[in-house]
Design a protein around this motif. Structure first.
Motif, PDB file in Angstrom:
ATOM      1  N   LEU A   3     -12.668  11.858   6.042  1.00  0.00           N
ATOM      2  CA  LEU A   3     -11.784  10.722   6.277  1.00  0.00           C
ATOM      3  C   LEU A   3     -11.067  10.430   4.971  1.00  0.00           C
ATOM      4  O   LEU A   3     -11.706  10.153   3.960  1.00  0.00           O
ATOM      5  CB  LEU A   3     -12.569   9.494   6.740  1.00  0.00           C
ATOM      6  CG  LEU A   3     -13.412   9.657   8.007  1.00  0.00           C
ATOM      7  CD1 LEU A   3     -14.165   8.372   8.303  1.00  0.00           C
ATOM      8  CD2 LEU A   3     -12.541  10.049   9.180  1.00  0.00           C
ATOM      9  N   GLN A   4      -9.758  10.505   4.993  1.00  0.00           N
ATOM     10  CA  GLN A   4      -8.958  10.334   3.783  1.00  0.00           C
ATOM     11  C   GLN A   4      -8.118   9.078   3.913  1.00  0.00           C
ATOM     12  O   GLN A   4      -7.122   9.056   4.633  1.00  0.00           O
ATOM     13  CB  GLN A   4      -8.069  11.550   3.572  1.00  0.00           C
ATOM     14  CG  GLN A   4      -7.275  11.526   2.289  1.00  0.00           C
ATOM     15  CD  GLN A   4      -8.147  11.730   1.061  1.00  0.00           C
ATOM     16  OE1 GLN A   4      -9.090  12.499   1.072  1.00  0.00           O
ATOM     17  NE2 GLN A   4      -7.854  10.994   0.016  1.00  0.00           N
ATOM     18  N   ALA A   5      -8.512   8.036   3.181  1.00  0.00           N
ATOM     19  CA  ALA A   5      -7.781   6.770   3.212  1.00  0.00           C
ATOM     20  C   ALA A   5      -6.704   6.748   2.139  1.00  0.00           C
ATOM     21  O   ALA A   5      -6.880   7.299   1.050  1.00  0.00           O
ATOM     22  CB  ALA A   5      -8.744   5.606   3.007  1.00  0.00           C
ATOM     23  N   SER A   6      -5.605   6.084   2.452  1.00  0.00           N
ATOM     24  CA  SER A   6      -4.511   5.955   1.498  1.00  0.00           C
ATOM     25  C   SER A   6      -3.720   4.689   1.800  1.00  0.00           C
ATOM     26  O   SER A   6      -3.909   4.060   2.848  1.00  0.00           O
ATOM     27  CB  SER A   6      -3.590   7.179   1.569  1.00  0.00           C
ATOM     28  OG  SER A   6      -3.025   7.296   2.868  1.00  0.00           O
ATOM     29  N   GLY A   7      -2.819   4.336   0.897  1.00  0.00           N
ATOM     30  CA  GLY A   7      -1.933   3.212   1.133  1.00  0.00           C
ATOM     31  C   GLY A   7      -2.259   1.951   0.347  1.00  0.00           C
ATOM     32  O   GLY A   7      -1.520   0.968   0.426  1.00  0.00           O
ATOM     33  N   GLY A   8      -3.348   1.970  -0.394  1.00  0.00           N
ATOM     34  CA  GLY A   8      -3.683   0.800  -1.186  1.00  0.00           C
ATOM     35  C   GLY A   8      -2.698   0.591  -2.325  1.00  0.00           C
ATOM     36  O   GLY A   8      -1.873   1.450  -2.623  1.00  0.00           O
ATOM     37  N   GLY A   9      -2.791  -0.581  -2.945  1.00  0.00           N
ATOM     38  CA  GLY A   9      -1.908  -0.873  -4.054  1.00  0.00           C
ATOM     39  C   GLY A   9      -2.048  -2.309  -4.492  1.00  0.00           C
ATOM     40  O   GLY A   9      -2.944  -3.031  -4.041  1.00  0.00           O
ATOM     41  N   SER A  10      -1.145  -2.719  -5.363  1.00  0.00           N
ATOM     42  CA  SER A  10      -1.140  -4.084  -5.879  1.00  0.00           C
ATOM     43  C   SER A  10       0.057  -4.829  -5.323  1.00  0.00           C
ATOM     44  O   SER A  10       1.190  -4.357  -5.455  1.00  0.00           O
ATOM     45  CB  SER A  10      -1.086  -4.065  -7.403  1.00  0.00           C
ATOM     46  OG  SER A  10      -2.247  -3.473  -7.942  1.00  0.00           O
ATOM     47  N   VAL A  11      -0.201  -5.966  -4.703  1.00  0.00           N
ATOM     48  CA  VAL A  11       0.854  -6.787  -4.128  1.00  0.00           C
ATOM     49  C   VAL A  11       0.605  -8.247  -4.487  1.00  0.00           C
ATOM     50  O   VAL A  11      -0.448  -8.590  -5.027  1.00  0.00           O
ATOM     51  CB  VAL A  11       0.921  -6.644  -2.591  1.00  0.00           C
ATOM     52  CG1 VAL A  11       1.281  -5.216  -2.203  1.00  0.00           C
ATOM     53  CG2 VAL A  11      -0.385  -7.075  -1.948  1.00  0.00           C
ATOM     54  N   ARG A  12       1.569  -9.092  -4.135  1.00  0.00           N
ATOM     55  CA  ARG A  12       1.424 -10.530  -4.370  1.00  0.00           C
ATOM     56  C   ARG A  12       1.086 -11.237  -3.059  1.00  0.00           C
ATOM     57  O   ARG A  12       1.263 -10.691  -1.963  1.00  0.00           O
ATOM     58  CB  ARG A  12       2.694 -11.087  -4.976  1.00  0.00           C
ATOM     59  CG  ARG A  12       2.983 -10.521  -6.362  1.00  0.00           C
ATOM     60  CD  ARG A  12       4.069 -11.298  -7.067  1.00  0.00           C
ATOM     61  NE  ARG A  12       4.242 -10.836  -8.448  1.00  0.00           N
ATOM     62  CZ  ARG A  12       5.053 -11.404  -9.321  1.00  0.00           C
ATOM     63  NH1 ARG A  12       5.763 -12.463  -8.972  1.00  0.00           N
ATOM     64  NH2 ARG A  12       5.142 -10.929 -10.545  1.00  0.00           N
ATOM     65  N   THR A  13       0.609 -12.429  -3.191  1.00  0.00           N
ATOM     66  CA  THR A  13       0.262 -13.243  -2.030  1.00  0.00           C
ATOM     67  C   THR A  13       1.428 -13.298  -1.046  1.00  0.00           C
ATOM     68  O   THR A  13       2.574 -13.524  -1.452  1.00  0.00           O
ATOM     69  CB  THR A  13      -0.107 -14.665  -2.464  1.00  0.00           C
ATOM     70  OG1 THR A  13      -1.260 -14.601  -3.311  1.00  0.00           O
ATOM     71  CG2 THR A  13      -0.432 -15.536  -1.262  1.00  0.00           C
ATOM     72  N   GLY A  14       1.119 -13.084   0.221  1.00  0.00           N
ATOM     73  CA  GLY A  14       2.126 -13.149   1.262  1.00  0.00           C
ATOM     74  C   GLY A  14       2.785 -11.823   1.597  1.00  0.00           C
ATOM     75  O   GLY A  14       3.473 -11.717   2.625  1.00  0.00           O
ATOM     76  N   GLU A  15       2.570 -10.835   0.743  1.00  0.00           N
ATOM     77  CA  GLU A  15       3.176  -9.528   0.993  1.00  0.00           C
ATOM     78  C   GLU A  15       2.319  -8.700   1.954  1.00  0.00           C
ATOM     79  O   GLU A  15       1.258  -9.141   2.402  1.00  0.00           O
ATOM     80  CB  GLU A  15       3.408  -8.807  -0.329  1.00  0.00           C
ATOM     81  CG  GLU A  15       4.432  -9.506  -1.193  1.00  0.00           C
ATOM     82  CD  GLU A  15       4.753  -8.755  -2.485  1.00  0.00           C
ATOM     83  OE1 GLU A  15       5.813  -9.021  -3.060  1.00  0.00           O
ATOM     84  OE2 GLU A  15       3.938  -7.895  -2.902  1.00  0.00           O
TER      85      GLU A  15
END
Length: 126
Positions: A3-15
């Motif tokens: 199982l290969q997860a992807s798509g994480g990152g750093s965002v701001r509140t509400g994004e």
């Protein structure tokens, strides 16, 4: 099983962010697919899960903000996360649980899942 997860990152509140999890080595359509998360210093917790069709289940903190979906032709499960909050900051894991009975309840406990991805980090800043 992989199982290969992807798509994480750093965002701001509400994004928003969209996580993906590509599965291989299993009969994808014969498995519940779930997302869990583990925040720093906390235990891993259930987020959302989906049966073979669109039958879904969510943890209370994410209801109305997160949407789980799957593409059985692509062996991929997604987690659309909207209106993100700092408390959503965690490592997100995808997991698979075999569907052993046709009317089985969607599982929400870790022990019910027998395959796990490596996790993807989501950081939400205020």
């Amino acid at each position: 099983v992989q199982l290969q997860a992807s798509g994480g990152g750093s965002v701001r509140t509400g994004e928003s962010l969209r996580l993906s999890c590509a599965a291989s080595g299993l009969f994808f359509g014969s498995n519940f697919m779930g997302w869990f998360r583990q925040a720093p210093g906390k235990q891993r917790e259930f987020v959302a899960a989906i049966r073979r069709n669109d039958n879904t289940r969510y943890a209370d903190p994410v209801k109305g903000r997160f949407t789980i979906s799957r593409d059985n032709a692509k062996n991929t499960v997604y987690l659309q996360m909207n209106s993100l909050k700092p408390e959503d900051t965690a490592v997100y894991y995808c997991a698979a649980a075999p569907i052993r009975q046709i009317y089985a309840t969607i599982p929400i406990e870790e022990y019910q899942y027998n395959a796990w991805g490596q996790g993807t980090l989501v950081t939400v800043s205020s």
